[in-house]
Design an enzyme around this catalytic site. Structure first.
Site, PDB file in Angstrom:
ATOM      1  N   PRO A  82       1.064  -1.275  -0.058  1.00  0.00           N
ATOM      2  CA  PRO A  82       0.030   0.063   0.061  1.00  0.00           C
ATOM      3  C   PRO A  82       0.922   1.275  -0.181  1.00  0.00           C
ATOM      4  CG  PRO A  82      -0.981  -1.632   1.423  1.00  0.00           C
ATOM      5  CD  PRO A  82       0.440  -2.091   1.142  1.00  0.00           C
ATOM      6  N   CYS A  83       0.666   2.130  -0.866  1.00  0.00           N
ATOM      7  CA  CYS A  83       1.420   3.357  -1.170  1.00  0.00           C
ATOM      8  C   CYS A  83       1.013   4.388  -0.288  1.00  0.00           C
ATOM      9  CB  CYS A  83       1.369   3.531  -2.834  1.00  0.00           C
ATOM     10  SG  CYS A  83      -0.394   4.210  -3.159  1.00  0.00           S
ATOM     11  N   GLN A  84      -0.120   4.403   0.433  1.00  0.00           N
ATOM     12  CA  GLN A  84      -0.494   5.986   0.847  1.00  0.00           C
ATOM     13  C   GLN A  84       0.314   6.152   2.033  1.00  0.00           C
ATOM     14  OE1 GLN A  84      -2.496   3.235   0.433  1.00  0.00           O
ATOM     15  NE2 GLN A  84      -4.388   3.607  -0.424  1.00  0.00           N
TER      16      GLN A  84
END
Length: 409
Positions: free
Chosen positions: A81-83
């Site tokens: 997950p890049c958030q």
């Protein structure tokens, strides 16, 4: 060759590694809509050979990798997950509950594949995240040296640095390289910059480097503004605006007087949707699923859309819904409209047979989070080529494949 796919999402990286010849023994994803997308495409066999995909709808933190067997996995791949590291996120990085890098390391530690591919956002390279980025690479280099309960990650990093500089580690080790890749430079019709971290288990003895770019902006400029071949290809009159186009004098002279351009032109939005009918608001166009017009596209400061004769801007999922600019086509007459789901899927190089499940905003979120299939296939094919050049090693480094050990020293 067998692989395990983590943080699978809508399946971009999984499709790319599948195209490269890997057989997925398991795909792990927690989002329900994304899992529906994966299940329905596997059930329909949308892409040949995916009908046996096993989708695990679960929180990866609750998953035991024992079920996949130790010593029988050639590749672990995933786009964590890049958030936590995204330029559009809250920038909490390692303190964000969505930081799943430790889980990717755990998968590598427990499965000990011959290679791994990890993808993430460009924001990971920001100066404020640099120390943690170096920590990630070190932890992937020595995945069996685990963090003690009593230490924080900087203390763990210091121990990893001690081992690394000593240079005589006897346990499981990976040779790790990282590079920022622009999808447009590999034939994807999108200027999407992403960090790839690739590692090969040290005992394989394999040498590897990232694939060289196959496409370039210079080649597109040449096709448009020197030969005009781009406009001829599309059977349209060369726009008047192109005649007034100006590069810096230095760059134009470099292009005209420099060595021949050996790369292909960047792929543009016009290139990508040229064979598609104009979308309608009431139904999908015949022969195209997920190709329905969404109204309401507007231009406002910072949201001007992607010019049709360039690769699209980076498609984004957005913290508060779909951003306006990145998901719109900007036409030469100044008008704009939203990309349809199918058009956005083409920007991400998904096959047309790939169906997406969920509301429009949810599907665009899936697409905004995806790894472009074409870029994933390029990287994974290069990795696969190296892995098939040698036979799998059944025992290594003191039989850690059969009994992985955790090192605290």
């Amino acid at each position: 060759m067998n692989s395990i796919e983590l943080f699978t999402g809508a399946g971009g990286l999984a499709l790319g590694t599948h195209q490269a010849g890997f057989r997925h023994r398991g795909l792990v994803e927690w989002d329900e809509d994304a899992c529906d997308t994966l299940r329905n495409n596997a059930r329909a066999n949308s892409v040949p050979g995916i009908d046996d995909w096993r989708i695990h709808h679960t929180d990866i933190r609750l998953l035991s990798f024992d079920r996949f067997g130790s010593g029988d996995v050639d590749l672990v791949a995933g786009g964590a997950p890049c958030q936590p590291f995204s330029l559009g996120g809250k920038h909490r990085a390692q303190d964000d509950a969505r930081n799943m890098f430790p889980e990717f390391v755990r998968a590598v530690r427990e499965l000990q594949p011959r290679a791994f591919i990890l993808e993430n956002v460009k924001g990971l390279l920001r100066a404020s995240f640099q120390n943690y980025f170096e920590y990630i690479k070190l932890h992937l280099t020595y995945p069996t040296i685990t963090k003690k309960r009593t230490e924080d990650w900087p203390e763990h990093r210091a121990r990893l640095e001690d081992v690394h500089t000593k240079g005589r580690f006897q346990g499981v080790k990976y040779n790790v390289v990282a590079q920022l890749l622009n999808s447009a430079n590999y034939g994807v019709p999108q200027q999407r910059e992403r960090v790839f971290i690739v590692g090969f288990r040290a005992d394989t003895g394999l040498e590897w480097h990232f694939p060289e770019p196959t496409h370039s902006e210079d080649a597109l400029i040449w096709d448009k503004y020197v030969t005009g071949e781009y406009w001829k290809r599309h059977g349209i009159r060369r726009p008047a605006s192109s005649r007034s186009f100006s590069l810096s004098g230095v760059r134009m002279r470099d292009l005209e007087n420099g060595p021949p351009i050996t790369t292909k032109p960047w792929v543009t939005i016009r290139d990508t949707i040229a064979d598609m009918p104009e979308p309608r608001a009431d139904r999908d166009a015949k022969g195209f699923t997920n190709h329905k017009l969404m109204s309401g596209a507007k231009v406002y400061p910072g949201h001007t859309g992607s010019p049709i004769d360039m690769p699209s801007k980076t498609l984004k999922a957005g913290v508060h819904g779909v951003p306006g600019g990145e998901n719109m086509i900007a036409f030469e007459d100044g008008s704009v409209r939203y990309l349809t789901v199918r058009e956005a899927a083409r920007m991400q190089t998904f096959p047309d047979a790939w169906r997406f499940e969920g509301a429009w905003s949810e599907v665009m979120r899936q697409l905004g989070n995806a790894v472009p299939v074409g870029l994933a296939a390029v990287v994974a094919s290069s990795v696969a080529s190296k892995l098939t050049s040698t036979q799998p090693v059944q025992e290594h480094q003191g039989s850690e494949l059969q009994a992985p050990r955790r090192h605290h020293a």
